[in-house]
Design a protein around this motif. Structure first.
Motif, short mmCIF file in Angstrom:
data_model
loop_
_atom_site.label_atom_id
_atom_site.label_comp_id
_atom_site.label_asym_id
_atom_site.label_seq_id
_atom_site.Cartn_x
_atom_site.Cartn_y
_atom_site.Cartn_z
N THR A 61 0.83 -1.21 0.00
CA THR A 61 0.00 0.00 0.00
C THR A 61 0.86 1.26 0.00
O THR A 61 1.85 1.35 0.73
CB THR A 61 -0.99 -0.01 1.19
N ASP A 62 0.52 2.21 -0.86
CA ASP A 62 1.26 3.46 -0.95
C ASP A 62 1.09 4.27 0.34
O ASP A 62 0.01 4.31 0.91
CB ASP A 62 0.75 4.32 -2.12
N ALA A 63 2.15 4.94 0.76
CA ALA A 63 2.12 5.68 2.01
C ALA A 63 1.13 6.86 1.98
O ALA A 63 0.69 7.33 3.02
CB ALA A 63 3.52 6.19 2.34
N ASP A 64 0.80 7.33 0.79
CA ASP A 64 -0.10 8.48 0.71
C ASP A 64 -1.54 8.07 0.38
O ASP A 64 -2.30 8.85 -0.18
CB ASP A 64 0.42 9.49 -0.32
N SER A 65 -1.90 6.85 0.75
CA SER A 65 -3.29 6.42 0.51
C SER A 65 -3.91 6.00 1.83
O SER A 65 -3.22 5.51 2.72
CB SER A 65 -3.29 5.24 -0.46
N VAL A 85 -8.79 6.63 -0.31
CA VAL A 85 -8.66 7.99 -0.81
C VAL A 85 -7.18 8.32 -0.94
O VAL A 85 -6.35 7.81 -0.19
CB VAL A 85 -9.32 9.06 0.11
N GLU A 86 -6.87 9.12 -1.90
CA GLU A 86 -5.49 9.61 -2.01
C GLU A 86 -5.53 11.07 -2.41
O GLU A 86 -6.47 11.52 -3.05
CB GLU A 86 -4.66 8.76 -2.97
N PRO A 87 -4.51 11.82 -2.00
CA PRO A 87 -4.50 13.24 -2.34
C PRO A 87 -4.22 13.43 -3.82
O PRO A 87 -3.54 12.61 -4.44
CB PRO A 87 -3.35 13.80 -1.50
N MET A 88 -4.76 14.48 -4.38
CA MET A 88 -4.46 14.86 -5.76
C MET A 88 -3.23 15.74 -5.66
O MET A 88 -3.23 16.75 -4.95
CB MET A 88 -5.64 15.66 -6.29
N ARG A 89 -2.16 15.35 -6.31
CA ARG A 89 -0.94 16.14 -6.18
C ARG A 89 -0.82 17.19 -7.26
O ARG A 89 -1.50 17.15 -8.27
CB ARG A 89 0.27 15.20 -6.23
N GLU A 90 0.09 18.09 -7.03
CA GLU A 90 0.30 19.19 -7.98
C GLU A 90 0.71 18.68 -9.36
O GLU A 90 0.25 19.15 -10.38
CB GLU A 90 1.38 20.14 -7.45
N ARG A 150 1.97 14.72 -14.83
CA ARG A 150 3.23 14.01 -14.96
C ARG A 150 3.15 12.62 -14.33
O ARG A 150 3.66 11.64 -14.85
CB ARG A 150 4.34 14.82 -14.28
N ARG A 151 2.44 12.57 -13.20
CA ARG A 151 2.27 11.30 -12.51
C ARG A 151 1.45 10.33 -13.36
O ARG A 151 1.74 9.15 -13.44
CB ARG A 151 1.58 11.59 -11.18
N LYS A 152 0.41 10.86 -14.01
CA LYS A 152 -0.41 10.01 -14.86
C LYS A 152 0.40 9.48 -16.03
O LYS A 152 0.23 8.34 -16.45
CB LYS A 152 -1.62 10.80 -15.37
MN MN Z 1 1.05 8.28 -4.42
#
Ligand code: MN
Ligand code: GDD
Length: 370
Positions: free
Chosen positions: A136-140, A250-255, A259-261
């Motif tokens: 699991t990702d740390a930001d989820s 849930v995960e935050p939408m990053r700036e 690029r992430r997509k």
């Molecule tokens: Mn992430």
């Protein structure tokens, strides 16, 4: 002549995914799971959290796991950090002191070799009695009953991998990101009910440990072998690899969302290009209905976006060099349709896939900027 070709490309480009979506929604989605799901099944699990510069999230992440309504004596947490340059590691230590009643192992890699290398390292520390390993990702972040809702599916031996859907928190422009997710969630869910889906989410990927041991090291050829590649391998081995819908993360939408997509699309494309032959080479391939899903998703991810690009380029050439009125009207319609959210979302998604495919030619983004 050119006009016919362009129209044909456009029609195929849109008709295939729309038909697939309609088909999945009206047939596969309605199926029962066909699995022996047991609400009381509470296996021993190990949760692996990879971190690189996660000082903002890691305490909340651990707390989020801690607050699950799951027996703590059946949970093992492994945090694997790859030389974060912020205070991630200190935060983990502090948290461990504050919460001594849950087992946490902190593993520190002296240098950052990348995400998959870190997961492979962590896998060596998974206790023998573990039945299910969760990445699991740390930001989820999960809901309180997420573990229960996911793990009950493992009561059925045919289930090899389980994932859940994702919702963005703190969205700047509500709905756009979520419409995008909605379309794909329907497809993932339908595919899962049919047999399996090739696309899992990094917010939670649960895998039967027995199968991971059979696979051995996670392959490095895509940086996301924690989710999509691994899910596909498991489905090709003849086990169900499913997304379930009773709980979400849930995960935050990053700036740097675009690029992430692009990066994730790069990894997804690589997964489609390489996973099947990898599984065959390893001699673990079994023929199942998953092949059908794979072929369609392969087409949609690898080939279909290029039809749109080809149509656009040909249409522009036709307008510029042949002053074609038909093509001009077609292009104009396309631009006007961009006002429609769903259409816009689709076009952006296609462009991302195309950019990702091109970018794969010179970088695989196995270690990414954070
Ligand atoms: Mn992430
Ligand atoms: N240990 C370790 N080492 N962890 C890492 C590294 C690394 O080199 N790089 C990233 N991570 C951790 C992050 O701290 C986070 O917990 C998780 O891996 C996912 O990375 P993010 O930077 O949050 O990327 P994302 O949200 O786009 O991640 C998604 O895409 C990947 C494929 O591109 C996730 O769904 C991943 O699971 C997926 O593999």
């Amino acid at each position: 002549m050119l006009e016919i070709l362009v129209v044909l490309l456009v029609v195929v480009h849109f008709l295939v995914p729309i038909s697939y979506y309609t088909f999945v929604k009206s047939f596969w989605l309605r199926r029962p799971w066909g699995l022996n799901i047991d609400e009381n099944y509470l296996p021993y699990i190990t949760i692996i959290v990879p971190t690189y510069n996660e000082e903002e999230n890691i305490s909340n992440k651990l707390e989020n796991i801690y607050l699950q309504d799951y027996p703590k004596d059946r949970v093992e947490i492994i945090v694997v950090d790859s030389a974060s340059r912020d205070r991630t590691v200190e935060k983990v230590r502090e948290w461990m002191k504050a919460r001594p009643d849950i087992r946490v192992t902190l593993i520190e890699e002296p240098v950052r070799r990348g995400f998959i290398a870190a997961l492979n390292y962590a896998l060596q520390f998974v206790p023998k009695h573990t039945e299910v390993v969760i990445f699991t990702d740390a930001d989820s972040f999960w809901e309180r009953d997420t573990l229960r809702r996911v793990l009950k599916y493992f009561a059925d031996e045919r289930v090899g991998a389980v994932t859940i859907g994702v919702r963005y928190m703190n969205e700047k422009r509500p709905a756009v990101g979520n419409t995008y997710r909605h379309y794909f969630n329907i497809i993932r869910l339908g595919e899962s009910k049919y047999f399996g889906t090739p696309v899992l989410n990094g917010v939670l990927g649960a895998f039967r440990f027995k199968l991971l041991k059979k696979i051995g090291e996670l392959p490095q050829f895509t940086a996301n072998s924690n989710d999509s590649t691994l899910g596909s391998i498991i489905a090709f081995m003849g086990y169900r690899s499913i997304q379930v819908d009773e709980t979400e993360a849930v995960e935050p939408m990053r700036e740097d969302e675009i690029r992430r997509k692009i990066r994730r699309a790069q990894h997804l494309i690589l997964s489609f290009l390489k996973t099947k032959s990898y599984v065959k080479e390893r001699g673990v391939y079994v023929k199942t209905p998953f092949d059908k899903v794979w072929r369609m998703e392969w087409y949609l991810t690898v080939l279909n976006p290029w039809l749109l690009i080809a149509a656009m380029l040909l249409a522009m050439a036709g307008v510029l060099f042949n002053s074609s009125l038909v093509l001009f009207i077609l292009l104009a319609c396309g631009f006007m349709l961009l006002a429609v959210k769903t259409f816009r979302m689709w076009i952006i998604h296609q462009l991302i896939l195309v950019i990702a495919a091109v970018k794969n030619l010179w970088t695989k983004e196995l270690v990414w900027k954070k």
